[in-house]
Design an enzyme around this catalytic site. Structure first.
Site, PDB file in Angstrom:
ATOM      1  CB  SER A   1      52.145  21.197 -48.724  1.00 29.62           C
ATOM      2  OG  SER A   1      51.879  21.654 -47.434  1.00 29.62           O
TER       3      SER A   1
ATOM      4  CB  SER B   1      50.269  21.431 -42.741  1.00 24.60           C
ATOM      5  OG  SER B   1      50.849  21.790 -43.973  1.00 24.60           O
TER       6      SER B   1
ATOM      7  CB  CYS C   1      40.985  26.194 -49.304  1.00 27.42           C
ATOM      8  SG  CYS C   1      41.299  24.669 -48.376  1.00 27.42           S
TER       9      CYS C   1
ATOM     10  CG  HIS D   1      50.370  24.051 -38.795  1.00 29.92           C
ATOM     11  ND1 HIS D   1      51.664  24.107 -39.287  1.00 29.92           N
ATOM     12  CD2 HIS D   1      49.561  24.098 -39.888  1.00 29.92           C
ATOM     13  CE1 HIS D   1      51.624  24.197 -40.611  1.00 29.92           C
ATOM     14  NE2 HIS D   1      50.372  24.179 -40.990  1.00 29.92           N
TER      15      HIS D   1
ATOM     16  CG  ASN E   1      54.425  34.710 -43.709  1.00 27.36           C
ATOM     17  OD1 ASN E   1      55.490  35.207 -43.393  1.00 27.36           O
ATOM     18  ND2 ASN E   1      54.334  33.550 -44.331  1.00 27.36           N
TER      19      ASN E   1
ATOM     20  CB  CYS F   1      53.714  29.736 -46.434  1.00 30.28           C
ATOM     21  SG  CYS F   1      55.003  28.835 -47.219  1.00 30.28           S
TER      22      CYS F   1
ATOM     23  CB  CYS G   1      44.971  29.427 -44.052  1.00 30.38           C
ATOM     24  SG  CYS G   1      44.998  29.315 -45.839  1.00 30.38           S
TER      25      CYS G   1
ATOM     26  CD  GLU H   1      46.801  35.698 -55.025  1.00 27.71           C
ATOM     27  OE1 GLU H   1      46.594  36.901 -55.222  1.00 27.71           O
ATOM     28  OE2 GLU H   1      47.090  35.238 -53.927  1.00 27.71           O
TER      29      GLU H   1
HETATM   30 FE1  SF4 Z   1      43.005  25.240 -47.040  1.00 24.46          FE
HETATM   31 FE2  SF4 Z   1      45.595  24.792 -46.705  1.00 24.46          FE
HETATM   32 FE3  SF4 Z   1      44.530  27.119 -46.038  1.00 24.46          FE
HETATM   33 FE4  SF4 Z   1      43.971  24.985 -44.573  1.00 24.46          FE
HETATM   34  S1  SF4 Z   1      45.995  25.914 -44.823  1.00 24.46           S
HETATM   35  S2  SF4 Z   1      42.478  26.528 -45.297  1.00 24.46           S
HETATM   36  S3  SF4 Z   1      43.920  23.396 -46.171  1.00 24.46           S
HETATM   37  S4  SF4 Z   1      44.681  26.291 -48.114  1.00 24.46           S
END
Ligand code: SF4
Length: 363
Positions: A198, A221, A121, A223, A302, A347, A128, A100
């Site tokens: 990123s 990233s 991923c 977090h 989100n 995101c 995520c 996407e």
């Molecule tokens: Fe993969 Fe990025 Fe999602 Fe982590 S945040 S699972 S590295 S797509």
């Protein structure tokens, strides 16, 4: 007509379609201006089919379409969703995998594109949606840039690009070639300063990026400022813990002389306490030049179907309070404008509508 015959590189082939087209034209004895006509048709006139490139002789159009594919882009649009400021497109790759990408329209007339580098991923970050799929495969440099090509052929202006769609860009080495294609004056002609990578912190590739593409923006990233929590949220932290990441960020800033960004997804009740803000500020202030070349980009989490139920979106006042605390400690921080939530295009919402644990194809 046979499609995609020569869009995949052979062992001794150039690794991107544009160079394969040029090589083919040379091999066929075509004058050099034919290649220029092809790329002008694509990038100036927005023609996405060889058969419609009127500047070329009919026989050459047929040769190119037969040799490669009539469609210059190797991606197919499977679905798209629009909101006022965002368009999310689901693409099919030639082998049926899905990725996407999102186009974002800023009110100032700016168009920014959030693209994928992998289908799925493998890094499994807990917040995520994409991570719940596992890694299906890396995208090639052509496939990565075809997302931009497709938007371009649909009349969009590519002002800036970020690798914040599906996948961890620095774990796919084709990302480097894709960026070079984006920068090529005969193709996308994007300034590297308009490209942002990123990463969750693949340290050796962060160093490579600084060395080979120093003008490209880097966002780390983070977090969480605490290793234990970050490991729970992002398993990669076991391999590259926070101290090592911050050193890599220092190295990036020193060697490129450019600002870098720290992304921090604010999750209500998880990483939004005063203690988190103070620890984050301490981490930033301890860096090269007291962190003046670092900018913290706060992102309101989100909610996605695949995330743990305990993860919730922070309200606006909570995000402001966190940002104010950082600023009080002398850290540059902004809350990133977030739009596209209504179409799951914000995101880390990409692939949110897919069932985790499946092949990654939409139900
Ligand atoms: Fe993969 Fe990025 Fe999602 Fe982590 S945040 S699972 S590295 S797509």
């Amino acid at each position: 007509m046979s499609f995609s015959r020569d869009f995949s590189p052979g062992p001794a082939s150039p690794t991107n379609k544009y160079d394969r087209i040029r090589r083919y034209l040379r091999q066929e004895g075509a004058p050099d201006f034919r290649y220029r006509q092809v790329v002008q048709a694509i990038f100036r006139d927005r023609i996405g089919r060889f058969s419609q490139m009127a500047a070329l002789p009919r026989s050459l159009r047929e040769d190119l379409a037969g040799r490669f594919s009539d469609d210059v882009s190797g991606l197919s649009r499977v679905a798209s969703r629009h909101s006022e400021q965002a368009e999310k497109v689901l693409y099919g790759l030639p082998d049926g995998k899905r990725v996407e990408a999102v186009a974002l329209n800023f009110q100032a007339g700016w168009e920014s594109f959030c693209i994928s580098s992998q289908s799925g991923c493998g890094f499994g970050c807990s917040f995520c949606a994409t991570g719940r799929l596992g890694l299906l495969r890396n995208m090639s440099a052509d496939e990565i840039t075809d997302q931009l090509l497709d938007f371009h052929l649909h009349g969009r202006t590519i002002d800036s690009v970020s690798f914040m769609g599906m996948g961890e860009a620095l774990s796919n080495l084709h990302t480097f070639e894709a960026i070079r294609l984006m920068m090529r004056p005969d193709l996308f002609a994007l300034s590297p300063r308009r490209i942002t990578v990123s990463t969750i912190g693949i340290v050796p590739q962060m160093e490579r990026l600084a060395r080979e593409l120093p003008q490209v923006n880097l966002t780390l990233s983070l977090h969480s400022p605490f290793d234990e929590q970050r490991t729970a949220m992002m398993p990669i932290n076991r391999k590259y813990p926070i101290a090592e990441l911050m050193q890599a960020l220092d190295h990036h800033v020193r060697s490129t002389g450019r600002k870098a960004y720290v992304a921090y997804v604010l999750i209500a009740g998880v990483n939004d306490t005063d203690e988190h803000a103070r620890a984050l500020a301490h981490l930033v202030k301890a860096r090269f030049r007291q962190g003046r070349l670092l900018h913290v980009s706060l992102i309101r989490f989100n909610e996605v179907a695949a995330a743990p139920a305990a993860f919730a979106r922070i309200d606006t006042s909570g995000a402001r309070r966190f940002a104010d605390l950082l600023r009080q400690h002398g850290v540059r921080a902004t809350i990133r404008a977030s739009f596209g939530n209504d179409i799951d295009a914000a995101c880390r919402q990409l692939f949110a509508n897919y069932q985790p644990g499946t092949s990654g194809r939409p139900p």
